[in-house]
Enzyme design. Structure first.
Site, PDB file in Angstrom:
ATOM      1  CG  HIS A 120      -2.088   0.996   1.345  1.00 26.64           C
ATOM      2  ND1 HIS A 120      -2.245   1.807   0.303  1.00 26.64           N
ATOM      3  CD2 HIS A 120      -3.085   1.139   2.037  1.00 26.64           C
ATOM      4  CE1 HIS A 120      -3.310   2.543   0.604  1.00 26.64           C
ATOM      5  NE2 HIS A 120      -3.728   2.230   1.752  1.00 26.64           N
ATOM      6  CG  HIS A 161      -3.178   2.724  -9.644  1.00 29.36           C
ATOM      7  ND1 HIS A 161      -4.358   2.373  -9.318  1.00 29.36           N
ATOM      8  CD2 HIS A 161      -2.550   3.161  -8.768  1.00 29.36           C
ATOM      9  CE1 HIS A 161      -4.831   2.861  -8.224  1.00 29.36           C
ATOM     10  NE2 HIS A 161      -3.353   3.482  -7.531  1.00 29.36           N
ATOM     11  CG  ASP A 164       3.941   5.150  -4.437  1.00 31.17           C
ATOM     12  OD1 ASP A 164       3.944   6.192  -3.846  1.00 31.17           O
ATOM     13  OD2 ASP A 164       3.336   4.139  -4.316  1.00 31.17           O
TER      14      ASP A 164
END
Ligand code: ACO
Length: 429
Positions: free
Chosen positions: A267, A306, A362
């Site tokens: 996560h 994703h 990220d």
């Protein structure tokens, strides 16, 4: 056209009409499908809630195919460019943008509550010298419930509001102190003359100077990162907050569960993995070899792909721009050149195009955090501070939702039944 689904149960030949509302059928309606009255009805088997809505929500909208993210209907791009984190937090919690007066009150309330009880300081000092800051944050935010025992009165809107203010205000203090503890540096008290984000930087980095004035470009960049992380509908940690909150426990305990969920590498931890990957690649010349390794299945391009975004992650585009602003102040991280080239090559390669793999939030955030001189274990703490208004907006919505009940998923039982117990004295004889 009727908004219903007709289902034929081939075991019995019976047909059922299930109403469709907002693109969903009710799981409980499937329960009416049974072969006999005394058996449990049909259930949905859906590990990871891949296609199961757990709530109706008006907080955050995502269209993963089109790369759209909106908080309360406002596109993330506009909020990141023109708003600030405190205003976005107000928007998430209240559902609408504040008037000038509402904003001033909100800012005053949050600023006024940044301090924590002195006892918090002593128990934070009690953690081991090398304690992970996320473990400290999770424990300390949960412990706040013991300082505010009235927080359990969750049906009282004024009481809920008080805890929401306290938590948004105190998370930076707890996050900064967990960082200082690991560094062996004294805890810095909040400076309420500073903005929310500037005060956080002061509590992190201030030493002997009278006042810590962070570069406004860094303050702005961190504020944008907080905005980008503020909510993301029913992700793992939000689901944890809602699930624990559905027991009607106080919000500190529910948010502590959210911090725990975010702690996990699947996560909140991917940006750290991106940094490790970029270091391993080492230089732009090594990228083709690395990409070959990815395509051969020996590597994973961290920061790409994703579950929801299959076109682009709108947060990644904004972060990439923020990178330039931060590096203008801190000097360029040499890993940035590798990241940019890697992105360029991957976006032209059929392996990534055909699998709809694009940079996610990220891919660049770790580079920015590193430029701030945060150690990797602090990255998720920053994420948690940004996500706090989202967790609380979702929790507040849950508490007021008449359709919500205690979270209690079904299971598909696959174990044995009706065994005869033989006491240990006989089994071991
Ligand atoms: N690098 C290389 N190949 C990939 C990557 C990647 N980063 N991500 C997915 N693929 C490939 C898979 O191998 C699979 O290929 P196949 O069809 O040939 O088997 C295909 O793309 C589909 O991938 P899934 O694993 O089914 O996609 P899923 O939606 O389950 O996973 C996830 C999404 C976990 C984010 C994945 O893309 C991944 O591991 N990315 C790297 C880690 C990362 O950056 N995580 C951060 C996510 S953002 C966040 O949580 C804040």
């Amino acid at each position: 056209m009727t908004d219903s689904l007709t289902v034929r149960d081939n075991r019995t030949g019976s047909e059922y009409d299930l109403p469709i509302t907002n693109g969903a059928i009710k799981g409980a309606d499937l329960g009416k499908i049974k072969t006999s009255e005394d058996e449990p009805g049909l259930a949905v088997y859906d590990p990871g809630f891949v296609n199961t809505a757990s709530c109706r929500s008006a907080v955050t909208f995502i269209d993963g195919e089109k790369g759209i993210l909106e908080y309360r209907g406002y596109p993330i791009e506009q909020l990141a460019e023109k708003s600030n984190f405190l205003e976005v937090a107000y928007l998430l919690i209240h559902g609408d943008l504040p008037t000038k007066e509402q904003y001033d009150t909100w800012q005053h309330e949050i600023t006024y509550h940044t301090f924590v009880h002195e006892n918090v300081k002593s128990f934070m000092e009690g953690f081991r010298y090398d304690a992970h800051p996320m473990g400290m944050l999770m424990a300390s935010v949960g412990a706040l419930s013991t300082f505010y025992p009235d927080a359990g009165q969750i049906q009282d809107p004024k009481n809920r509001h008080m805890q929401i203010i306290r938590m948004i205000a105190k998370m930076p203090t707890l996050g900064a102190w967990s960082f200082r503890h690991a560094q062996g540096k004294p805890f810095i008290y909040p400076d309420n003359d500073l903005s929310y984000t500037a005060n956080f930087l002061s509590m992190l980095f201030k030493m002997s100077e009278r006042r810590y004035d962070a570069d406004p470009r860094l303050v702005k960049a961190l504020d944008i990162l907080f905005i980008l992380h503020a909510d993301h509908e029913q992700n793992c940690s939000t689901n944890a907050v809602r699930s624990v909150g559905s027991s009607q426990v106080d919000p500190y305990s529910a948010v502590s569960a959210g911090v725990g969920a975010l702690y996990g590498p699947l996560h909140g931890g991917a940006n750290e993995a991106v940094l490790r990957m970029l270091r391993r690649i080492g230089s732009v010349e090594n990228i083709p070899d690395f990409i070959k390794g990815v395509k051969d299945g020996n590597e994973r391009l961290m920061g790409f792909g994703h579950r929801v975004y299959k076109n682009h992650d709108p947060r990644a585009t904004i972060i990439k721009k923020a990178c330039d602003d931060v590096f203008e102040v801190t000097g360029v991280n040499p890993l940035l050149a590798i990241a940019k080239e890697l992105e360029k090559i991957a976006l032209e390669d059929d392996y990534f195009i055909s699998r709809k793999l694009y940079p996610n939030v990220d891919f660049y955030s770790g580079l920015i955090y590193e430029a701030f001189q945060f150690p990797p274990e602090m990255f998720t703490v920053l994420f948690a501070i940004g996500r706090t208004p989202g967790w609380l907006a979702q929790w507040d919505e849950l508490v007021q939702d008449k359709e919500q009940r205690i979270a209690r998923p079904k299971q598909v039982y696959t174990g044995q039944r009706q065994l005869t117990f033989v006491p240990a004295s006989e089994r071991w004889a």
